[in-house]
Design a protein around this motif. Structure first.
Motif, PDB file in Angstrom:
ATOM      1  N   SER A   1       6.170 -30.326  46.575  1.00 45.40           N
ATOM      2  CA  SER A   1       5.231 -29.219  46.360  1.00 45.40           C
ATOM      3  C   SER A   1       3.969 -29.630  45.606  1.00 45.40           C
ATOM      4  O   SER A   1       2.959 -28.945  45.679  1.00 45.40           O
ATOM      5  N   LEU A  55       7.382 -25.517  38.950  1.00 45.54           N
ATOM      6  CA  LEU A  55       7.890 -24.765  40.097  1.00 45.54           C
ATOM      7  C   LEU A  55       9.345 -24.411  39.850  1.00 45.54           C
ATOM      8  O   LEU A  55      10.177 -25.278  39.606  1.00 45.54           O
ATOM      9  N   TYR A  56       9.637 -23.116  39.905  1.00 48.63           N
ATOM     10  CA  TYR A  56      11.001 -22.615  39.792  1.00 48.63           C
ATOM     11  C   TYR A  56      11.355 -21.868  41.071  1.00 48.63           C
ATOM     12  O   TYR A  56      10.620 -20.973  41.502  1.00 48.63           O
ATOM     13  N   MET A 108      11.325 -29.433  46.911  1.00 48.28           N
ATOM     14  CA  MET A 108      10.463 -28.869  45.870  1.00 48.28           C
ATOM     15  C   MET A 108       9.588 -29.950  45.248  1.00 48.28           C
ATOM     16  O   MET A 108       8.448 -29.689  44.867  1.00 48.28           O
ATOM     17  N   ILE A 115      -0.123 -24.469  44.432  1.00 48.79           N
ATOM     18  CA  ILE A 115      -0.213 -25.511  43.413  1.00 48.79           C
ATOM     19  C   ILE A 115      -1.491 -26.318  43.583  1.00 48.79           C
ATOM     20  O   ILE A 115      -2.190 -26.629  42.607  1.00 48.79           O
ATOM     21  N   GLN A 157       3.718 -21.482  35.480  1.00 47.68           N
ATOM     22  CA  GLN A 157       4.922 -21.624  36.302  1.00 47.68           C
ATOM     23  C   GLN A 157       4.829 -20.731  37.527  1.00 47.68           C
ATOM     24  O   GLN A 157       4.532 -19.540  37.413  1.00 47.68           O
ATOM     25  N   LEU A 158       5.086 -21.316  38.683  1.00 47.29           N
ATOM     26  CA  LEU A 158       5.236 -20.573  39.927  1.00 47.29           C
ATOM     27  C   LEU A 158       6.726 -20.244  40.021  1.00 47.29           C
ATOM     28  O   LEU A 158       7.567 -21.135  40.098  1.00 47.29           O
ATOM     29  N   ALA A 203       4.170 -29.901  42.306  1.00 40.22           N
ATOM     30  CA  ALA A 203       4.408 -29.418  40.942  1.00 40.22           C
ATOM     31  C   ALA A 203       4.584 -30.604  39.996  1.00 40.22           C
ATOM     32  O   ALA A 203       5.089 -31.660  40.388  1.00 40.22           O
ATOM     33  N   ILE A 234       9.796 -29.613  37.736  1.00 41.09           N
ATOM     34  CA  ILE A 234      10.712 -28.817  38.548  1.00 41.09           C
ATOM     35  C   ILE A 234      11.680 -28.120  37.596  1.00 41.09           C
ATOM     36  O   ILE A 234      12.302 -28.759  36.751  1.00 41.09           O
ATOM     37  N   ASP A 265       9.708 -18.376  41.927  1.00 40.08           N
ATOM     38  CA  ASP A 265      10.092 -17.838  43.228  1.00 40.08           C
ATOM     39  C   ASP A 265      11.580 -17.502  43.207  1.00 40.08           C
ATOM     40  O   ASP A 265      12.427 -18.376  43.294  1.00 40.08           O
ATOM     41  N   HIS A 271       3.898 -22.947  48.669  1.00 42.60           N
ATOM     42  CA  HIS A 271       4.018 -23.498  47.315  1.00 42.60           C
ATOM     43  C   HIS A 271       2.982 -24.606  47.138  1.00 42.60           C
ATOM     44  O   HIS A 271       2.297 -24.668  46.110  1.00 42.60           O
ATOM     45  N   GLN A 272       2.871 -25.484  48.140  1.00 40.33           N
ATOM     46  CA  GLN A 272       1.889 -26.576  48.068  1.00 40.33           C
ATOM     47  C   GLN A 272       0.468 -26.028  47.962  1.00 40.33           C
ATOM     48  O   GLN A 272      -0.343 -26.522  47.177  1.00 40.33           O
TER      49      GLN A 272
END
Length: 155
Positions: free
Chosen positions: A64, A49-50, A61, A35, A9-10, A66, A69, A12, A31-32
């Motif tokens: 991104s 992605l958080y 988002m 990932i 998990q990313l 991900a 989400i 942020d 973010h892109q």
């Protein structure tokens, strides 16, 4: 991932304070990039992605890359589904303060979230991190309630 993580998990905490345009310009490209680099090195590993306070950013988002989400406790799961669609896996979003309520109320809250999240493309989680002094018994109750749910993959 090299040590055995099956999903990453990313996380942020601050990007949700930005406007949509600021997020699009200053954060989304990074973010892109993050990932994309994870996917290049480990294409089989899903990335979540958080972004805290992401209510107005969910559609961005999704761009991104991900796989999932994650939403905070301020965004209802049904609202997130209406923005992201039913195919996008969704994670979230029990308010960490809910872990301080009486057990019957907590159990009811978890059951409602499971119904709202659905039995496909949904990962139950907190809407942000666990708070100090959270009763361990209530965390256990949440886990047990999820495991006992008819929506649990084990049932």
């Amino acid at each position: 991932i090299d040590a055995g993580a099956q999903i990453v998990q990313l996380f942020d905490t601050w990007a949700g304070l930005l406007s949509r345009e600021q997020y699009r310009h200053f954060v989304l490209p990074y973010h892109q990039q993050i990932i994309d680099q994870v996917k290049q090195a480990h294409p089989e590993t899903p990335v979540i992605l958080y972004v805290n306070n992401s209510r107005g950013l969910l559609d961005l988002m999704k761009e991104s890359g991900a796989d999932v989400i994650s939403v905070d406790e301020k965004t209802s799961l049904s609202e997130a589904r209406s923005i992201l669609g039913n195919k996008m896996p969704l994670q979230g979003n029990l308010d960490p303060l809910a872990l301080f309520v009486i057990p019957d109320t907590l159990k009811s809250m978890v059951a409602s979230m499971l119904l709202e999240g659905g039995h496909q493309n949904y990962i139950f989680n907190l809407g942000h991190g666990i708070l100090p002094k959270t009763p361990v018994s209530n965390v256990k109750l949440v886990v047990d309630t999820i495991k006992q749910s008819s929506l649990s993959p084990t049932h």
